[in-house]
Enzyme design. Structure first.
Site, mmCIF file in Angstrom:
data_model
loop_
_atom_site.group_PDB
_atom_site.id
_atom_site.type_symbol
_atom_site.label_atom_id
_atom_site.label_comp_id
_atom_site.label_asym_id
_atom_site.label_seq_id
_atom_site.Cartn_x
_atom_site.Cartn_y
_atom_site.Cartn_z
ATOM 1 N N GLN A 12 66.956 12.247 58.285
ATOM 2 C CA GLN A 12 68.405 13.239 59.657
ATOM 3 C C GLN A 12 68.509 13.779 60.289
ATOM 4 O OE1 GLN A 12 70.991 14.884 55.875
ATOM 5 N NE2 GLN A 12 69.405 16.094 55.870
ATOM 6 N N SER A 93 60.550 12.227 55.766
ATOM 7 C CA SER A 93 61.423 12.660 54.628
ATOM 8 C C SER A 93 62.793 12.185 54.039
ATOM 9 C CB SER A 93 62.486 14.090 55.831
ATOM 10 O OG SER A 93 63.137 14.419 54.176
ATOM 11 N N LEU A 94 64.013 12.223 54.357
ATOM 12 C CA LEU A 94 65.129 11.120 53.784
ATOM 13 C C LEU A 94 64.515 10.080 54.258
ATOM 14 C CD1 LEU A 94 67.315 10.149 53.163
ATOM 15 C CD2 LEU A 94 68.512 10.429 55.116
ATOM 16 N N ARG A 118 71.337 13.957 46.466
ATOM 17 C CA ARG A 118 69.952 14.504 47.275
ATOM 18 C C ARG A 118 71.248 15.625 47.718
ATOM 19 N NH1 ARG A 118 66.588 14.187 51.548
ATOM 20 N NH2 ARG A 118 64.340 14.920 51.235
ATOM 21 N N HIS A 203 62.441 21.191 52.629
ATOM 22 C CA HIS A 203 60.745 21.502 52.485
ATOM 23 C C HIS A 203 60.464 22.810 52.059
ATOM 24 C CE1 HIS A 203 61.377 16.743 53.006
ATOM 25 N NE2 HIS A 203 61.965 17.061 54.233
ATOM 26 N N GLN A 252 58.305 16.608 47.209
ATOM 27 C CA GLN A 252 58.612 16.421 48.400
ATOM 28 C C GLN A 252 59.825 18.032 49.738
ATOM 29 O OE1 GLN A 252 61.714 13.965 50.331
ATOM 30 N NE2 GLN A 252 60.875 12.381 51.767
#
Length: 311
Positions: A12, A93-94, A118, A203, A252
């Site tokens: 993101q 991340s994503l 998510r 996170h 995560q």
């Protein structure tokens, strides 16, 4: 298989209205991938990506499948053009979901549904205005971790969550603690502390309710053994066991992204050429700060792709 290339997939922050429009206009596989994601979700994600409005695209439940679709569209184009199979894949991340699709671990349609959910789970885990994030520049990792512990009041969450590059760490947690951190970290020698324009404190422990819901979703989809080695965020290690891959995706959500270590691991294993497979150039910038010798090529322009058959 090359022993010197890796594909890295952005998360993101890399999205923008009109991303990949030029490529989608001339490469059917890119346009078809955006349409496929739209069909999975039951709304016109493709139009949102290409035409906006920005407010909708930047809503996290839309941002996440949009970036996944854009990244996999470019991955499919690379493959269609006979591009070299990388030695490793990783995502920030994503972006880890894009890496897992590229590695054959999860199906694209499953990933699209999962990341849409998510985003919803993350948004719903923390009431609007109660969570925040900030980027800390100019302090080493241990100092940031210690300052988080010192700055948070009882009942607050504040932790280092993205180890992006040396001297650049993102913190996240309770909005009150992040606001206080802007002053305390600056007083402790940080070159800059910048609040980030996000609505979700990713996170950190505030995401644990979202992780519980995500775990249920992930239990319902098939995970396959990776066809390309995957370096995961939580462990900064190459993971091949499907149960560990699934568990790490759950962890995560509430644990840090160890991006510096992930990139360093791939370099230590012989990678000297990275391709940023997705919109933007965020990871290219981070990778160069992690290791100046690394060559990073963003794949947001057709000129970066091989001609058919060049491999």
């Amino acid at each position: 298989m090359s022993t010197s290339t890796a594909f890295i997939f952005p998360g993101q922050g890399s999205q923008s209205v009109g991303m990949l429009a030029d490529i989608a206009d001339v490469e059917p596989v890119v346009n078809e991938t955006l349409v496929e994601a739209s069909d999975v979700l039951g709304f016109d994600l493709r139009n949102m990506i290409l035409n906006g409005p920005a407010e909708q695209l930047n809503s996290t439940q839309n941002t996440q499948p949009a970036l996944l679709a854009g990244s996999i569209a470019l991955w499919r184009l690379w493959s269609a053009r006979g591009g070299q199979v990388p030695a490793y894949v990783a995502g920030h991340s994503l972006g880890e979901y894009s890496a897992l699709v590229a590695a054959g671990v999860i199906e694209f349609a499953d990933a699209v549904r999962i990341v849409h959910n998510r985003g919803l789970y993350m948004q719903e885990a923390v009431p609007q205005g109660e969570g925040a994030m900030a980027a800390v520049l100019g302090l080493d990792d241990d100092k940031v971790i210690a300052l988080c512990a010192e700055t948070a009041h009882p009942g607050e969450v504040l932790s280092a969550v993205n180890f992006n590059s040396p001297g650049q760490v993102v913190i996240a947690g309770s909005a009150s603690a992040v606001k206080r951190a802007v002053e305390t970290f600056s007083a402790a020698g940080a070159r800059k502390v910048m609040p980030l324009p996000v609505s979700v404190p990713s996170h950190c422990a505030l995401m644990e309710p979202a992780a519980v819901r995500l775990e249920q979703d992930l239990a319902g989809i098939t995970f396959s053994v990776p066809q390309i080695p995957v370096v995961q965020n939580v462990s900064a290690a190459i993971v091949t066991d499907v149960n560990a891959l699934r568990a790490n995706l759950v962890d995560q959500l509430s644990q840090p992204v160890r991006w510096v270590e992930s990139v360093q691991l791939m370099i230590a294993n012989g990678v000297d050429q990275f391709y940023e497979c997705g919109p933007g150039k965020v990871l290219a910038g981070l990778s160069k700060r992690i290791d100046r010798s690394a060559t990073v090529t963003p794949l947001e322009s057709l000129s970066a792709f091989p001609m058919v058959g060049e491999g």
